[in-house]
Design a protein around this motif. Structure first.
Motif, mmCIF file in Angstrom:
data_model
loop_
_atom_site.group_PDB
_atom_site.id
_atom_site.type_symbol
_atom_site.label_atom_id
_atom_site.label_comp_id
_atom_site.label_asym_id
_atom_site.label_seq_id
_atom_site.Cartn_x
_atom_site.Cartn_y
_atom_site.Cartn_z
ATOM 1 N N PHE A 1 0.206 -7.594 -1.889
ATOM 2 C CA PHE A 1 0.454 -6.309 -2.435
ATOM 3 C C PHE A 1 1.113 -5.250 -1.284
ATOM 4 C CE2 PHE A 1 -1.194 -1.732 -2.324
ATOM 5 C CZ PHE A 1 -0.326 -1.440 -3.418
ATOM 6 N N ASP A 2 0.723 -5.675 0.059
ATOM 7 C CA ASP A 2 1.443 -4.827 1.174
ATOM 8 C C ASP A 2 2.847 -5.183 1.095
ATOM 9 O OD1 ASP A 2 -0.812 -3.857 2.080
ATOM 10 O OD2 ASP A 2 -1.334 -5.598 3.468
ATOM 11 N N ARG A 3 3.352 -6.513 0.739
ATOM 12 C CA ARG A 3 4.817 -6.896 0.829
ATOM 13 C C ARG A 3 5.317 -5.844 -0.294
ATOM 14 N NH1 ARG A 3 2.707 -11.780 1.800
ATOM 15 N NH2 ARG A 3 2.963 -12.302 -0.347
ATOM 16 N N PHE A 4 4.507 -6.030 -1.427
ATOM 17 C CA PHE A 4 5.101 -5.174 -2.726
ATOM 18 C C PHE A 4 5.289 -3.758 -2.319
ATOM 19 C CE2 PHE A 4 4.219 -2.663 -6.092
ATOM 20 C CZ PHE A 4 5.255 -2.930 -7.259
ATOM 21 N N HIS A 5 4.274 -3.273 -1.861
ATOM 22 C CA HIS A 5 4.359 -1.697 -1.499
ATOM 23 C C HIS A 5 5.480 -1.202 -0.370
ATOM 24 C CE1 HIS A 5 2.729 1.970 0.213
ATOM 25 N NE2 HIS A 5 2.504 2.394 -0.962
ATOM 26 N N LYS A 6 5.565 -2.163 0.711
ATOM 27 C CA LYS A 6 6.544 -2.011 1.723
ATOM 28 C C LYS A 6 7.931 -1.825 0.991
ATOM 29 C CE LYS A 6 8.174 -3.320 6.016
ATOM 30 N NZ LYS A 6 8.720 -2.157 6.587
#
Length: 67
Positions: free
Chosen positions: A12-17
């Motif tokens: 999710f962190d990669r997606f958000h970034k």
């Protein structure tokens, strides 16, 4: 925290970034102007092969119906 849960949070962190913070801030644009998918995809319910993953499309490109 379990390793599996951490993998989800990291994803999710990669997606958000990628879609909220970097580049053209795609998700902000989609939330303001709406998504206008170019394709309707009927796919099976198989977590190994989501259409957006297989076709390598960004959010808002496909309208997907999983059967």
């Amino acid at each position: 925290m379990t390793y599996e849960r951490q993998k989800l949070l990291d994803g999710f962190d990669r997606f958000h970034k990628k879609y909220y913070e970097d580049g053209d801030k795609l998700m902000r644009k989609l939330s303001q102007s709406g998504a206008h998918p170019d394709f309707f995809v009927i796919s099976c319910i198989d977590p190994r092969s989501g259409a957006d993953t297989v076709l390598d499309t960004p959010p808002g490109t496909l309208f997907e119906d999983s059967q």
